[in-house]
Scaffold this active site. Structure first.
Site, mmCIF file in Angstrom:
data_model
loop_
_atom_site.group_PDB
_atom_site.id
_atom_site.type_symbol
_atom_site.label_atom_id
_atom_site.label_comp_id
_atom_site.label_asym_id
_atom_site.label_seq_id
_atom_site.Cartn_x
_atom_site.Cartn_y
_atom_site.Cartn_z
ATOM 1 N N ASN A 10 0.868 -1.178 0.000
ATOM 2 C CA ASN A 10 0.000 0.000 0.000
ATOM 3 C C ASN A 10 0.907 1.231 0.000
ATOM 4 O O ASN A 10 1.532 1.538 1.003
ATOM 5 C CB ASN A 10 -0.893 -0.045 1.252
ATOM 6 C CG ASN A 10 -1.731 1.217 1.413
ATOM 7 O OD1 ASN A 10 -1.773 2.063 0.510
ATOM 8 N ND2 ASN A 10 -2.399 1.342 2.542
ATOM 9 N N LYS A 12 0.134 4.278 -0.180
ATOM 10 C CA LYS A 12 -0.481 5.446 0.468
ATOM 11 C C LYS A 12 -0.269 6.711 -0.377
ATOM 12 O O LYS A 12 -0.272 6.630 -1.599
ATOM 13 C CB LYS A 12 0.057 5.590 1.895
ATOM 14 C CG LYS A 12 -0.126 4.292 2.699
ATOM 15 C CD LYS A 12 0.114 4.431 4.183
ATOM 16 C CE LYS A 12 -0.119 3.089 4.863
ATOM 17 N NZ LYS A 12 0.048 3.129 6.312
ATOM 18 N N HIS A 98 -9.542 1.034 5.065
ATOM 19 C CA HIS A 98 -8.249 1.198 5.743
ATOM 20 C C HIS A 98 -8.428 2.109 6.955
ATOM 21 O O HIS A 98 -9.211 3.063 6.900
ATOM 22 C CB HIS A 98 -7.220 1.786 4.771
ATOM 23 C CG HIS A 98 -5.831 1.722 5.315
ATOM 24 N ND1 HIS A 98 -5.361 2.635 6.224
ATOM 25 C CD2 HIS A 98 -4.825 0.832 5.113
ATOM 26 C CE1 HIS A 98 -4.116 2.307 6.551
ATOM 27 N NE2 HIS A 98 -3.767 1.217 5.891
ATOM 28 N N GLU A 100 -6.735 4.453 8.068
ATOM 29 C CA GLU A 100 -6.499 5.883 7.813
ATOM 30 C C GLU A 100 -7.730 6.523 7.172
ATOM 31 O O GLU A 100 -8.013 7.696 7.412
ATOM 32 C CB GLU A 100 -5.237 6.057 6.942
ATOM 33 C CG GLU A 100 -3.986 5.787 7.773
ATOM 34 C CD GLU A 100 -2.802 5.234 7.004
ATOM 35 O OE1 GLU A 100 -2.767 5.327 5.770
ATOM 36 O OE2 GLU A 100 -1.891 4.700 7.673
ATOM 37 N N GLU A 170 -5.120 -4.940 10.672
ATOM 38 C CA GLU A 170 -4.106 -3.903 10.846
ATOM 39 C C GLU A 170 -4.345 -3.172 12.162
ATOM 40 O O GLU A 170 -5.150 -2.226 12.211
ATOM 41 C CB GLU A 170 -4.168 -2.900 9.687
ATOM 42 C CG GLU A 170 -3.852 -3.494 8.340
ATOM 43 C CD GLU A 170 -3.301 -2.448 7.376
ATOM 44 O OE1 GLU A 170 -2.296 -2.736 6.734
ATOM 45 O OE2 GLU A 170 -3.869 -1.347 7.287
ATOM 46 N N GLY A 176 2.852 2.256 10.836
ATOM 47 C CA GLY A 176 3.789 3.363 10.670
ATOM 48 C C GLY A 176 4.533 3.725 11.939
ATOM 49 O O GLY A 176 5.173 4.776 12.017
ATOM 50 N N SER A 216 3.748 -2.185 10.241
ATOM 51 C CA SER A 216 5.209 -2.264 10.392
ATOM 52 C C SER A 216 5.790 -3.613 9.971
ATOM 53 O O SER A 216 6.724 -4.115 10.593
ATOM 54 C CB SER A 216 5.622 -1.920 11.834
ATOM 55 O OG SER A 216 5.241 -0.586 12.134
#
Ligand code: 13P
Length: 254
Positions: A10, A12, A98, A100, A170, A176, A216
Site C-alpha cells: 500500500n 499510500k 483502511h 487511515e 491492521e 507506521g 510495520s
C-alpha cells in the site's frame, strides 16, 4: 488448509508518476524469479499513478489495486473515484476500510459495507481492513471492535462473496510506528477472525479466506508472522516503497 499467500504493498500518498513507474519496474525486476503460482504480489499506488503503473505491470502477474473507492458508478461526488474507473485502469482489487480512511476521512462500517457491495457488483476483489486502536486494545475491546467491523462491514454479502474476499488485520497502534504486533499478538486476532468467518460461512469456506497482517511489516519480521497458522500474508506500507525491501518481504513469505 493451504491458502495461497499474498504480499500487498500500500503506497499510500507517496510518489509521483515517474517515481511510481520506477518502483513498479524495480519490483518486477527483483521478483522476476518468484513463482507467482505460489504467492500473489499486489501493489496499490495512489490514483494518479494507477494508469502509469498499470502500463508497467501489463502482462506481468503482479496485481493492481486502488487504495479506496466510492460506492457509486458515477455522479456528483467531487474528488471521488468509482469502481468502474478502477476497473477501467486495470485494477483487479480495491483496499476498503483502511484505518487511515476511517480515522481521517469519516469512513464508517456502513460506508465500508456499501463499498464492499459495490466492489463485488463490479468484479473487484476487496481487501477489507479491520483493526483496533491502542486505547481500544488497552481497554480490552479488541475482539468486540473487530467483531463489529466484520458484522457491519460484511452485512448482506453472500457466503461466496465473503469466501472470495481478502481480509487484513491492521492494528492501528502498529501502523507506521515501527511497533509491529508480535506474531503471537497478531495470530490471536487472526484466529478470532477465522472463527468468526467459520461461523458466518461454514468451516470449509471460512478456512479458505486469506487474512493478511499489516502494521510495520519488514523483511526481518515477516517470517515470524508467516509461520503462524492464520496469517496468510502482509499488507505493507512503508517497506513497500523500496523495491528491495518489498521484494525481500515477498521472498521471505514463501
Ligand atoms: P506500515 O507498514 O507503514 O506500518 O503501514 C501498514 C499499512 O497501513 C498498510 O496498509
Amino acid at each position: 488448509m493451504k491458502r495461497k499467500p499474498m504480499i500487498a504493498g500500500n503506497w499510500k500518498m507517496h510518489l509521483t508518476t515517474s517515481e511510481a513507474r520506477a518502483l513498479a519496474e524495480g519490483i518486477l525486476k527483483q521478483t522476476s524469479d518468484v513463482n507467482t503460482g505460489e504467492i500473489d504480489i499486489l501493489i496499490a499506488p495512489p490514483y494518479t499513478s494507477l494508469a502509469a503503473v498499470s502500463g508497467t505491470l501489463a502482462s506481468s502477474p503482479v496485481l493492481l489495486a486502488g487504495q479506496n473507492m466510492h460506492w457509486e458508478e458515477s455522479g456528483a461526488f467531487t474528488g471521488e473515484i468509482s469502481p468502474l474507473m478502477l476497473k477501467d485502469v486495470g485494477c483487479t482489487h480495491a483496499i476498503i476500510g483502511h484505518s487511515e480512511r476511517r480515522q481521517y476521512f469519516n469512513e464508517t462500517n456502513e460506508t465500508v459495507n456499501k463499498k464492499l457491495h459495490a466492489a463485488f457488483s463490479h468484479g473487484l476483489i476487496p481487501i477489507m481492513c479491520v483493526g483496533e486502536s491502542l486505547e481500544q486494545r488497552e481497554g480490552r475491546q479488541t475482539f468486540s471492535i473487530i467483531q463489529e467491523e466484520l458484522e457491519k462491514g460484511l452485512d448482506g454479502l453472500t457466503s461466496e462473496q465473503v469466501q472470495s474476499m481478502i481480509l487484513a488485520y491492521e492494528p492501528i497502534w502498529a501502523i507506521g510506528t515501527g511497533k509491529t504486533a508480535s506474531p503471537e499478538q497478531a495470530e490471536e486476532v487472526h484466529k478470532f477472525i477465522r472463527g468468526w468467518l467459520i461461523s458466518r460461512i461454514g468451516n470449509e469456506s471460512g478456512r479458505a479466506v486469506r487474512i493478511l497482517y499489516g502494521g510495520s511489516v519488514k523483511p526481518d519480521n515477516i517470517e515470524g508472522l508467516m509461520a503462524k497458522e492464520n496469517i496468510d500474508g502482509g499488507l505493507v506500507g512503508g517497506a513497500s516503497l523500496k523495491a528491495d525491501s518489498f521484494s525481500q518481504i515477498v521472498k521471505r513469505s514463501l
